[in-house]
Design a protein around this motif. Structure first.
Motif, mmCIF file in Angstrom:
data_model
loop_
_atom_site.group_PDB
_atom_site.id
_atom_site.type_symbol
_atom_site.label_atom_id
_atom_site.label_comp_id
_atom_site.label_asym_id
_atom_site.label_seq_id
_atom_site.Cartn_x
_atom_site.Cartn_y
_atom_site.Cartn_z
ATOM 1 N N ASP A 193 0.841 -1.200 0.000
ATOM 2 C CA ASP A 193 0.000 0.000 0.000
ATOM 3 C C ASP A 193 0.870 1.241 0.000
ATOM 4 N N THR A 194 0.486 2.237 -0.809
ATOM 5 C CA THR A 194 1.140 3.548 -0.749
ATOM 6 C C THR A 194 0.267 4.549 0.005
ATOM 7 N N THR A 195 -1.009 4.253 0.077
ATOM 8 C CA THR A 195 -1.956 5.069 0.842
ATOM 9 C C THR A 195 -2.895 4.139 1.581
ATOM 10 N N GLY A 196 -2.984 4.244 2.887
ATOM 11 C CA GLY A 196 -3.882 3.404 3.652
ATOM 12 C C GLY A 196 -3.421 1.961 3.704
ATOM 13 N N THR A 197 -4.365 1.044 4.025
ATOM 14 C CA THR A 197 -4.035 -0.371 4.171
ATOM 15 C C THR A 197 -4.995 -1.268 3.353
ATOM 16 N N GLY A 198 -5.694 -0.684 2.392
ATOM 17 C CA GLY A 198 -6.742 -1.407 1.668
ATOM 18 C C GLY A 198 -6.269 -2.659 0.957
ATOM 19 N N LEU A 199 -5.131 -2.588 0.286
ATOM 20 C CA LEU A 199 -4.642 -3.749 -0.462
ATOM 21 C C LEU A 199 -4.214 -4.879 0.474
ATOM 22 N N ASN A 200 -3.525 -4.538 1.543
ATOM 23 C CA ASN A 200 -3.121 -5.558 2.504
ATOM 24 C C ASN A 200 -4.316 -6.143 3.237
ATOM 25 N N ASP A 201 -5.310 -5.296 3.499
ATOM 26 C CA ASP A 201 -6.513 -5.795 4.172
ATOM 27 C C ASP A 201 -7.234 -6.823 3.311
ATOM 28 N N MET A 202 -7.073 -6.725 1.980
ATOM 29 C CA MET A 202 -7.748 -7.671 1.083
ATOM 30 C C MET A 202 -6.852 -8.835 0.694
ATOM 31 N N PHE A 203 -5.565 -8.585 0.434
ATOM 32 C CA PHE A 203 -4.706 -9.622 -0.136
ATOM 33 C C PHE A 203 -3.490 -9.980 0.730
ATOM 34 N N GLY A 204 -3.258 -9.286 1.814
ATOM 35 C CA GLY A 204 -2.038 -9.490 2.584
ATOM 36 C C GLY A 204 -2.148 -10.586 3.618
ATOM 37 N N GLY A 205 -1.065 -11.347 3.752
ATOM 38 C CA GLY A 205 -0.944 -12.336 4.823
ATOM 39 C C GLY A 205 -2.121 -13.278 4.930
ATOM 40 N N ALA A 206 -2.690 -13.345 6.137
ATOM 41 C CA ALA A 206 -3.790 -14.270 6.411
ATOM 42 C C ALA A 206 -5.072 -13.875 5.688
ATOM 43 N N ASN A 207 -5.115 -12.669 5.125
ATOM 44 C CA ASN A 207 -6.312 -12.251 4.395
ATOM 45 C C ASN A 207 -6.433 -12.946 3.039
ATOM 46 N N LEU A 208 -5.352 -13.568 2.577
ATOM 47 C CA LEU A 208 -5.362 -14.297 1.302
ATOM 48 C C LEU A 208 -5.688 -15.761 1.587
ATOM 49 N N GLU A 209 -6.827 -16.224 1.102
ATOM 50 C CA GLU A 209 -7.299 -17.578 1.395
ATOM 51 C C GLU A 209 -6.984 -18.530 0.237
ATOM 52 N N THR A 210 -6.500 -19.727 0.575
ATOM 53 C CA THR A 210 -6.261 -20.754 -0.441
ATOM 54 C C THR A 210 -7.570 -21.476 -0.732
ATOM 55 N N LEU A 211 -8.014 -21.389 -1.950
ATOM 56 C CA LEU A 211 -9.248 -22.073 -2.354
ATOM 57 C C LEU A 211 -8.975 -23.471 -2.875
ATOM 58 N N GLN A 212 -7.836 -23.637 -3.564
ATOM 59 C CA GLN A 212 -7.477 -24.965 -4.098
ATOM 60 C C GLN A 212 -5.981 -25.147 -3.992
ATOM 61 N N VAL A 213 -5.582 -26.214 -3.340
ATOM 62 C CA VAL A 213 -4.163 -26.493 -3.138
ATOM 63 C C VAL A 213 -3.556 -26.992 -4.455
ATOM 64 N N ALA A 214 -2.374 -26.483 -4.758
ATOM 65 C CA ALA A 214 -1.670 -26.992 -5.939
ATOM 66 C C ALA A 214 -1.218 -28.407 -5.662
ATOM 67 N N GLN A 215 -1.541 -29.319 -6.593
ATOM 68 C CA GLN A 215 -1.115 -30.699 -6.387
ATOM 69 C C GLN A 215 -0.783 -31.377 -7.708
ATOM 70 N N ASN A 216 0.079 -32.381 -7.596
ATOM 71 C CA ASN A 216 0.490 -33.153 -8.760
ATOM 72 C C ASN A 216 -0.449 -34.333 -8.980
#
Length: 454
Positions: A193-216
């Motif tokens: 973020d360059t202004t505020g925390t909006g991007l991190n609040d949506m995509f940062g750290g624990a806010n990013l959820e795994t919907l499908q695990v990559a697998q072979n």
């Protein structure tokens, strides 16, 4: 309106006389024009037939130009819902027990939900990485989810990520999916973020959820474990490509690979039938009927004679093999009879298909020198755009145009002849009429002389 009558002075049917004289010169020439036009049109039609028959011959040749078609494999997976398979000429015949334990899947991660996908998120950047390849997307303060997705998908350096907006009962969220399956292609997202925390609040750290695990993909072939980044597995079995469609550790599919001898024989027979059809077409188009004394459209045509000669020369030639020997059609059970038609010795051909596939491949499919390749090159010279048949057609079209021009000139000439004859006969008619009138007047005067008895 002035009335014009002919033959009044002479009593002759001038119109009919002129017509007969004009027709005497016109009809033979028109008959010649008609015969010439019919001959040209017959040749054009015949060339079209020849071109079509050569193209059909090429279709049959195509099945022998590919070495795989001469080493065809039949593949069966029964009614399995777990995989499909294809095999090339290098596949070894046999049966294989395959269990698909796990399908390969692509990694998917998603940001937090929002009530309205058109609301702005924040200002800064998103750094995305897949399989060691990264790119960065600048996010403007007025960018909503749609704008962010578009920037990711359209980015010139996008290394394999697709951004999609998913709207569910919980709201809308931006989902990042790897374009490739497997554990090597996981998506990493870093929000700045360059202004505020909006991007991190949506995509940062624990806010990013795994919907499908990559697998072979994981499978066993005759009990041997195979791991793959994708659901398409090539050459785990030599010459075989597997496409996995479902997984169940308790279900085994039997893959059966056999040599498809019937397909090979069908391809060879197709070649023989197409060759015989082409030579029969050439015979018909260039024949001469002795009884009717009629020549076919292409009888005596040098191009057709050349094609026929080259075909016969090629099918009677021997092809060198890799071991320094040679092979010809006769060696595999195909002979050419006295009429130029091919005949198959089924017993001999079956034996070669069973025991001499390398010889068949050398005979037909060797690059440049193989019979199917040489015949196809010969045929292409005739049927390609600007080829020999096209050139012949162009010449005939020119002949037809010249004929049309000659018709037009001759028609004008006949019109002028008719006009000239009409003038000459009308002048003669007028003179005869005048002489007749003078003769009648003179007779009246003589009859009126004294002493002339009535």
């Amino acid at each position: 309106m002035a009335l014009t009558a002919t033959g009044l002075g002479s009593g002759l049917d001038i119109n009919n006389i002129v017509k007969v004289l004009v027709d005497a010169e016109k009809l033979p020439k028109e008959a010649l024009f008609n015969r010439t036009e019919k001959d040209i049109e017959s040749k054009i039609s015949a060339l079209g037939t020849l071109k079509s028959d050569i193209a059909k011959f090429q279709d049959a040749l195509a099945k022998l130009q590919d070495p795989d078609s001469l080493n065809a494999r039949s593949v069966s997976t029964g009614e399995s819902k777990f995989l499909t398979a294809t095999a090339d000429k290098f596949a070894t015949t046999g049966n294989y027990a395959i269990t698909v334990e796990q399908l390969a899947k692509a990694h998917k991660v998603a940001g937090t939900h929002v009530t309205d996908p058109k609301q702005t998120v924040g200002e800064g950047s998103l750094d995305l990485e897949v399989n060691g390849k990264a790119f960065s997307v600048d996010i403007a303060a007025d960018d909503d989810l749609y704008a962010i997705a578009r920037k990711v998908n359209d980015h010139a350096d996008n290394s394999g990520v697709t951004a999609t907006i998913i709207t569910s009962d919980s709201g809308s969220r931006l989902v990042f999916s790897s374009n490739e399956s497997g554990s090597d292609s996981q998506v990493a997202v870093t929000a700045t973020d360059t202004t505020g925390t909006g991007l991190n609040d949506m995509f940062g750290g624990a806010n990013l959820e795994t919907l499908q695990v990559a697998q072979n993909a994981v499978l066993t072939i005759d009990g041997q474990k195979v791991t793959s980044q994708t659901n398409e597995i090539k050459d785990a079995i030599q010459g075989v490509t597997l496409n996995l469609t479902a997984a169940d550790v308790n279900e085994t599919t039997t893959l059966s690979i056999t040599s498809d001898k019937d397909a090979v024989k069908d391809n060879v027979k197709g070649f023989v039938d197409a060759y015989n059809a082409l030579t029969s077409s050439i015979d018909k188009l260039s024949a001469y009927d002795m009884e009717k004394e009629e020549a076919a459209a292409l009888q005596g045509d040098s191009m057709v004679r050349s094609l026929e000669s080259q075909l016969r020369s090629m099918v009677s030639s021997r092809i060198e093999t890799a071991d320094g020997g040679s092979i010809a059609l006769y060696d595999i059970g195909i002979k050419v009879d006295r009429n130029g038609k091919m005949e198959i010795d089924d017993t001999k051909l079956d034996a070669n298909i069973a025991n001499n596939m390398e010889g068949l491949e050398a005979l037909f499919a060797t690059p440049d020198t193989g019979l199917a390749n040489r015949l196809d090159n010969l045929a292409e010279g005739y049927v390609k755009t600007g080829g020999l048949i096209d050139s012949k057609d162009t010449s005939l079209d020119s002949d037809k145009q010249r004929l049309d021009d000659q018709r037009e000139v001759f028609a004008r000439k006949m019109t002028m002849l008719e006009s000239r004859l009409m003038k000459q006969f009308n002048a003669m008619d007028l003179l005869v009429g005048q002489l007749n009138a003078q003769s009648a007047g003179l007779a009246d005067k003589l009859n009126s002389l004294p002493g002339v008895l009535g």
